[in-house]
Each structure stands twice: as C-alpha cells, then as structure tokens.
Design a protein around this motif. Sequence first.
Motif, PDB file in Angstrom:
ATOM      1  N   UNK A 237      23.585 -26.523  41.477  1.00 32.35           N
ATOM      2  CA  UNK A 237      22.192 -26.301  41.773  1.00 32.35           C
ATOM      3  C   UNK A 237      22.202 -27.897  41.077  1.00 32.35           C
ATOM      4  N   UNK A 238      23.029 -28.308  40.672  1.00 34.43           N
ATOM      5  CA  UNK A 238      23.220 -29.613  39.436  1.00 34.43           C
ATOM      6  C   UNK A 238      22.859 -30.651  39.693  1.00 34.43           C
ATOM      7  N   UNK A 239      24.109 -30.177  41.040  1.00 29.95           N
ATOM      8  CA  UNK A 239      24.487 -31.693  42.045  1.00 29.95           C
ATOM      9  C   UNK A 239      23.607 -31.808  43.646  1.00 29.95           C
ATOM     10  N   UNK A 240      23.005 -30.669  44.059  1.00 29.29           N
ATOM     11  CA  UNK A 240      21.971 -31.143  44.367  1.00 29.29           C
ATOM     12  C   UNK A 240      20.787 -30.860  43.819  1.00 29.29           C
ATOM     13  N   UNK A 241      20.514 -31.461  42.259  1.00 30.05           N
ATOM     14  CA  UNK A 241      19.216 -31.528  41.143  1.00 30.05           C
ATOM     15  C   UNK A 241      19.329 -33.134  41.412  1.00 30.05           C
ATOM     16  N   UNK A 242      20.797 -33.890  42.074  1.00 29.42           N
ATOM     17  CA  UNK A 242      20.814 -34.949  41.380  1.00 29.42           C
ATOM     18  C   UNK A 242      21.511 -34.736  40.095  1.00 29.42           C
ATOM     19  N   UNK A 243      21.659 -34.463  39.247  1.00 23.69           N
ATOM     20  CA  UNK A 243      21.724 -34.490  37.626  1.00 23.69           C
ATOM     21  C   UNK A 243      23.265 -33.708  37.484  1.00 23.69           C
ATOM     22  N   UNK A 244      24.813 -33.696  38.784  1.00 26.92           N
ATOM     23  CA  UNK A 244      25.871 -33.923  37.966  1.00 26.92           C
ATOM     24  C   UNK A 244      25.996 -34.269  37.246  1.00 26.92           C
ATOM     25  N   UNK A 245      25.915 -35.643  36.483  1.00 29.17           N
ATOM     26  CA  UNK A 245      26.733 -36.332  35.484  1.00 29.17           C
ATOM     27  C   UNK A 245      26.425 -35.717  33.943  1.00 29.17           C
ATOM     28  N   UNK A 246      25.426 -35.260  33.760  1.00 25.00           N
ATOM     29  CA  UNK A 246      24.566 -34.271  33.096  1.00 25.00           C
ATOM     30  C   UNK A 246      25.100 -32.300  32.451  1.00 25.00           C
ATOM     31  N   UNK A 247      25.847 -32.197  33.555  1.00 24.44           N
ATOM     32  CA  UNK A 247      27.040 -30.396  33.567  1.00 24.44           C
ATOM     33  C   UNK A 247      27.662 -30.731  32.192  1.00 24.44           C
ATOM     34  N   UNK A 248      28.151 -31.508  32.457  1.00 24.83           N
ATOM     35  CA  UNK A 248      29.576 -30.892  31.195  1.00 24.83           C
ATOM     36  C   UNK A 248      28.823 -31.521  29.506  1.00 24.83           C
ATOM     37  N   UNK A 249      27.894 -32.123  29.309  1.00 29.48           N
ATOM     38  CA  UNK A 249      27.088 -32.015  27.728  1.00 29.48           C
ATOM     39  C   UNK A 249      25.788 -30.973  27.848  1.00 29.48           C
ATOM     40  N   UNK A 250      25.434 -30.350  29.313  1.00 30.86           N
ATOM     41  CA  UNK A 250      24.743 -29.984  29.545  1.00 30.86           C
ATOM     42  C   UNK A 250      25.102 -28.166  28.533  1.00 30.86           C
ATOM     43  N   UNK A 251      26.951 -27.972  29.388  1.00 29.72           N
ATOM     44  CA  UNK A 251      27.322 -26.723  29.352  1.00 29.72           C
ATOM     45  C   UNK A 251      27.643 -27.062  27.787  1.00 29.72           C
ATOM     46  N   UNK A 252      27.601 -27.750  26.749  1.00 30.44           N
ATOM     47  CA  UNK A 252      28.112 -28.583  25.581  1.00 30.44           C
ATOM     48  C   UNK A 252      26.442 -27.802  24.109  1.00 30.44           C
TER      49      UNK A 252
END
Length: 413
Positions: free
Chosen positions: A123-138
């Motif tokens: 979902x993050x990838x399709x929304x164009x924000x995959x680079x935010x995923x790791x920090x979102x999890x943290x």
Amino acid sequence: MSQTRLLLVRRYYLACALTPLEAVLAPVVVLYYVDFLDKSFATYTAFLSLILVMNLVLEVPLGMLSDRIGRAAALLVGNAVSIAALAATLFVSASWQLFAIAVALSFGQSLTSGNLQSIAFEVFSRAGVRDQFGRFLARNASITILASAAAALVGGFLADLSLALPMLADIALAAVRLGIGIVVFVLLWGAASGAERSSAVPLRPDRLGALAQIVDVVAVVRLPSFWAAACAGAICFAVLRASLNFYQPFLASRDWSGSEIGILFSVAIVASALLSRLLVQDGKEVTAQSTVCVLIAALVVSGLCFALADVAIGFFLVAFALHQMTRITVPSFATGAEQASMPEGYPHRTTAASLSMALRSVVAVVAISVSGQLAAHMDHALTLAALNIVGALLCGAVLLMFWRSQRPKGVKS
C-alpha cells in the motif's frame, strides 16, 4: 483508492499499537507460568522453546499459504487462533496441555507474521511513499511501547490481586484488535482481499507451484540487503527474548513486588519510547547497514550496564531502557529494509518475510537454551551481560560479511 487504503492501514496500525499483545502480562509473565500455573522454570523454558521450534517448522509453509489464500484472511485467522490459545492457558493442569497450547500459539503466530507488513508495504509503494515505511513502523512501535508501558503498570497492580487478571486483560485487548481487523479488512477494505489475491498469488498453471515459489524467494533472500537486515532482526529478537527470562527473576531476587516491577517497566519503557520517537523523525529510508550498526551500539552498552547491575540498580535500568529502544527501532528498521529489498508487487512477499521469521526462531531457540545453561553457573545479571556481548559480536560478523559482499569482485581486502 491507494490513498484510501493507505489511510486504512495507518489507522489499523494505530489501533494495533494501542492494543499491544500480551503487554499487561509482560512484567509478570514468568511468574504467571511458574507460580500461577505451578510449573517449573524448566517447563516454562521448554514451553517457550517449543513455540520457537514450531515457528521454525510452520513459518515458511504458512507464509506460502498466506500468499496464496490472501494475507488479510490469514492475518485474522491467525489472530483468532492465538486468542483461543492464550485463553486455554487459564485452564492448564498438566504439562502436556501447556505444550499443546504452545503448538496452537505457534500456528497462530506463524499464520499472522509477515502479513500485515506485506499488506502495508504494498500500500505504501502504490501510494508513492515506500521510503517512509521503515520509519513509519518505528514511530508506530514507539506508540506501541507507550501503550505497553501503561499496560505493564496496570499488569503489575493486577498481578498483586491475582496472576490470572493480567492474562484476562491481554485476552480482552487481543479480542478488540481482532474486531478492529474484521472491520478494516472485511467491512471497509471492500474488494481489497480479492484484488490482493489475484495480484499477489502466483497460481499460474505454467509454473511448478510451490517449488517455483521457493526458487523465486531464494533469489530475493540472497540479496545482501535482505539477509543482513534479516540477521539483525534475528539477533535482536533472540537477545531480547532470552533476556526477558531474567529481568523478573533478577528483580524478584531483590524482593521487588509485582507492582514495583510493573512501575519500573513502565517508567523505563516510556523514557525509551519517547527518545526512540525522536530518533526516527528523519524521513530518509533506513538501510540494512545502519540497522546493524544501531544494534551493535545498543547491545555493547547494554551488556556493560548489565555487568554492573549488581553494583547499582541504575545500571540495570539503563540497560533495560536500551533494550526497549532496541525493541522499537531495530525490528522496524529491519522489516523496512527487508521489504524494500523486494520488487514492488512481489507476489511472494509474505513467504520471504516468513523465512526471516524462521531465522529469528532458530537464533532465539539457541539463545534461550544457551542462556539457560549459563544461568546455572552465573547470576542473572552476568547472564544478561553475556547475552548482549555475544549478540554484539555476531552483529559485527554480519556487518563484516555485508561489507565484503558490497566490495567489487576482484578487489582484495
């Protein structure tokens, strides 16, 4: 559609953060199994080891199954099985029943693991924000830890009344989480489960089914960014899970009550969660290399502090707080680096994540077994110190192998 699903995923993660699993019982979990269920410490460690061994057996097959039947469905069914298994512990009388529950817990955990991260990363990838995923999890993990601190505080006081009450509270929170998951993935997600299955599951007749699926996954697992992150996650999980067996006995040997342990857990967790949240504000994508470096630093300092815990309780508090910071940041960064190493739309994402979880189980079984042997010959503080230092050395070896893999071929060290 992608923005709507992104909002749903963010809201579901927040709901999960506010209903942390087994957090109320956490400060007295060893006492629950040893005192309330009247089992020996050896039986309790065997129970934990069986869960981890079964995780090793079930992770990959159930990960493959999740990629085929739908990740959301597997997530919800796994949560339901885990709730039933936790509730069954309240009625245990014989050790074999506890071991049967261990198998059920492992099934639920293995069926659940990796699915939410895989759904969210796509979902993050399709929304164009995959680079935010790791920090979102943290960042989300820091909220989880804050909620866990409140839960631990409540759990400590409940334990003074009855050791069954913290488990009952955890079961109630897990049921709330399951209900929210049903609302999100069944009622609000709409056709997402069907779309996920058709786009993510390789059910093509010209392929060799499961064998081809494994071959595809092996190609991803061999990537240095994947295996380095997976090793960091495994070492972190193993050290922290084995350490959990010694926090409470160390404090109990110094005549700390259940409520005092709960307060200690809460204060240390809150402090570490707030500091961790500050550390993950940078929007840059976290790499496998930086994840390993963070873990090495945390384990070295924690090991030294645990070694000095008998001198002053303050050293124990610092080490425990560092463990909570590590529990927030490293697994999140490792998961983000693993997911980022896979191509967008990768159909076997949960299977690859399951391999990583299986590695965690292997390393954790070894850590729990070895630390149990060490505890027979040294006190709890020194056992904790040894666990952390050995973990740091293993991380150093992973980092060296990662650097060597990145060096152009033909270049000698």
